[in-house]
Design a protein around this motif. Structure first.
Motif, short mmCIF file in Angstrom:
data_model
loop_
_atom_site.label_atom_id
_atom_site.label_comp_id
_atom_site.label_asym_id
_atom_site.label_seq_id
_atom_site.Cartn_x
_atom_site.Cartn_y
_atom_site.Cartn_z
N ASP A 130 -20.13 87.22 -56.74
CA ASP A 130 -20.69 86.35 -55.86
C ASP A 130 -19.72 86.31 -54.71
O ASP A 130 -18.52 85.85 -54.73
CB ASP A 130 -20.44 84.82 -56.83
N MET A 131 -20.03 86.81 -53.62
CA MET A 131 -19.34 87.00 -52.49
C MET A 131 -19.50 85.99 -51.52
O MET A 131 -20.49 85.73 -51.23
CB MET A 131 -19.62 88.22 -51.83
N GLY A 132 -18.35 85.21 -51.15
CA GLY A 132 -18.37 84.16 -50.53
C GLY A 132 -18.65 82.99 -51.35
O GLY A 132 -19.83 82.43 -51.00
N CYS A 133 -18.36 82.57 -52.37
CA CYS A 133 -18.75 81.80 -53.30
C CYS A 133 -18.84 80.25 -53.05
O CYS A 133 -19.63 79.50 -53.64
CB CYS A 133 -17.72 81.62 -54.69
N GLY A 134 -18.22 79.76 -52.01
CA GLY A 134 -18.57 78.25 -51.47
C GLY A 134 -18.26 77.30 -52.68
O GLY A 134 -17.08 77.43 -53.36
N ASP A 135 -19.20 76.54 -52.95
CA ASP A 135 -19.01 75.57 -53.90
C ASP A 135 -19.10 75.97 -55.24
O ASP A 135 -19.14 75.41 -56.16
CB ASP A 135 -19.50 74.20 -53.59
N ASN B 37 -24.57 84.47 -49.83
CA ASN B 37 -25.05 83.91 -48.54
C ASN B 37 -24.16 83.95 -47.51
O ASN B 37 -23.31 83.06 -47.43
CB ASN B 37 -25.38 82.44 -48.93
N PRO B 38 -23.66 85.13 -46.88
CA PRO B 38 -22.53 85.16 -46.20
C PRO B 38 -22.58 84.43 -44.89
O PRO B 38 -23.58 84.09 -44.35
CB PRO B 38 -22.74 86.66 -45.67
N PRO B 39 -21.33 84.16 -44.49
CA PRO B 39 -21.17 83.32 -43.32
C PRO B 39 -21.18 84.08 -41.98
O PRO B 39 -21.22 85.51 -41.83
CB PRO B 39 -19.94 82.77 -43.34
N PHE B 40 -21.56 83.27 -40.94
CA PHE B 40 -21.77 83.92 -39.58
C PHE B 40 -20.99 83.25 -38.48
O PHE B 40 -21.14 83.53 -37.36
CB PHE B 40 -22.98 84.44 -39.29
N HIS B 41 -20.25 82.27 -38.88
CA HIS B 41 -19.47 81.55 -37.93
C HIS B 41 -18.00 81.37 -38.43
O HIS B 41 -17.74 81.54 -39.52
CB HIS B 41 -20.03 79.95 -37.92
N GLN B 42 -17.21 81.52 -37.41
CA GLN B 42 -15.61 81.06 -37.59
C GLN B 42 -15.44 79.88 -36.56
O GLN B 42 -15.17 80.08 -35.46
CB GLN B 42 -14.97 82.45 -37.17
#
Length: 369
Positions: free
Chosen positions: A223-228, A293-298
């Motif tokens: 699980d890449m970018g596991c968040g919560d 569900n990869p991020p695209f904001h910093q």
């Protein structure tokens, strides 16, 4: 006649907030920098970084500078031991999430001695001026020191506020068909307090994309970018050996709490939950599937870098026949990346806002599904 723009001098401040700080007369040696941005002026200077962002800490450490997570033992706490001395002051870079900024304030008041100088800096469009009301609500005085580059700098002193930083942790329940999951949440974690629509679409798609087979679990899943932790919990409940990673220490802690809240921690998980800047902590590891569900904001800026690395390096971390399954906003330029990395892909779901992509690693499926 042409005019050339000179590059910033090595070590010069490049971000607006650091440019504002660099013009101050303050001696920032032996200060703490909290939630700092990437900036050569900081990384080549003095003091200690305290950041939940693994990539920021890695950059400081690569430059020979001390950097710590707020979840690890720190060089000083409010009960100092031995010869450790408290920092002479601290600078908090006000984050996009105001609730996260409030958490940092509570954490600082609980960690550093009363009376420690604190400066707060941020971009005006990011809401830095709201700190006046936040500090007043906590009973802390405040004065404005400076403003420039569309940023503002304020100063206060830490004091007892009587609020435990852990009060920022919350929990909420998500229902998926007839299944319920309890999720831990913290300001600054993606999807704080709610289920993201893209993640919901991915979860609705996963049962058809990852059938367990007769009497067999889902195998090793990343699980890449596991968040919560919602994907990790859903997968672990179905018998997958889940490795859950995120660059954000708050997300890693949230996932650990989510797994524990659903009785999926420890041996039931059969995997790890750890900080990783994409694959930085996963050298030599391969998986039957990678879900994300990869991020695209910093903060407020668009940044495709982490998602691009996720896709480009995925084949090296998949077993033969393994799958990359990711959800993304439909407008994002991931098809080209998937085509280059895998030689092809398919769209499993598309609701016009989000798409679920699948790409398969070449070779025979090691689990012969």
């Amino acid at each position: 006649m042409t005019h050339e723009t000179s590059a910033p001098a090595p070590g010069a401040a490049q971000t607006p907030t650091c440019q504002l700080l660099a013009r101050q007369a303050a001696d920032y040696r032996e200060w703490w920098w909290l939630a700092p941005p990437r900036d050569p002026w900081l990384e080549s200077g003095q003091g200690v970084a305290i950041s939940a962002d693994l990539a920021v800490r890695a950059a400081w450490q690569a430059a020979g500078r001390p950097a710590h997570s707020p979840f690890e033992p720190l060089p000083f706490a409010s009960q100092p031991a031995g010869d450790e001395e408290a920092p002479k002051g601290a600078v908090l870079f006000w984050p996009k999430s105001h609730a996260l900024g409030e958490w940092w304030l509570l954490w600082l008041c609980a960690t550093l001695p009363e009376g420690t100088p604190l400066q707060l800096v941020g971009e005006n469009q990011g809401g830095i001026k709201r700190v006046l009301k936040v500090l007043a609500a906590l009973g802390l005085g405040c004065r404005k020191l400076d403003s420039a580059r569309r940023c503002s700098l304020f100063e206060t002193r830490l004091g007892p506020v009587g609020i435990d930083p852990d009060a920022a942790w919350t929990a909420f329940e998500v229902e998926l068909d007839a299944e319920r999951l309890l999720l831990a949440s913290h300001p600054g974690v993606f999807g704080h307090g709610k289920l993201d629509d893209g993640t919901r679409l991915l979860l609705e798609t996963l049962p058809g994309a990852l059938p367990p087979g007769e009497g067999r679990a889902l195998g090793d899943v990343l699980d890449m970018g596991c968040g919560d932790g919602i994907l990790a919990a859903w997968l672990a409940r179905r018998g997958a050996a889940v490795t859950a990673v995120d660059v954000n220490a708050f997300a890693v802690e949230a996932t650990r709490r989510t797994l524990a809240a659903n009785g999926l921690a420890g041996e039931a998980l059969s995997g790890e939950t750890l900080e990783s800047d994409v694959y930085s902590a996963l050298a030599g590891c391969t998986f039957d599937a990678i879900v994300s569900n990869p991020p695209f904001h910093q903060e407020r800026a668009i940044d495709y870098g982490p998602a691009a690395r996720l896709i480009e390096e995925a084949p090296a971390h998949l077993k033969p026949g393994g799958q990359l399954l990711l959800v993304a906003n439909a407008f994002l330029p991931y098809p080209d990346l998937l085509e280059r990395a895998f030689g092809g892909f398919e769209i499993l779901a598309d609701d016009r806002r989000f798409r679920v992509y699948r790409a398969i690693s070449p070779g025979r499926d090691s689990r012969s599904r």
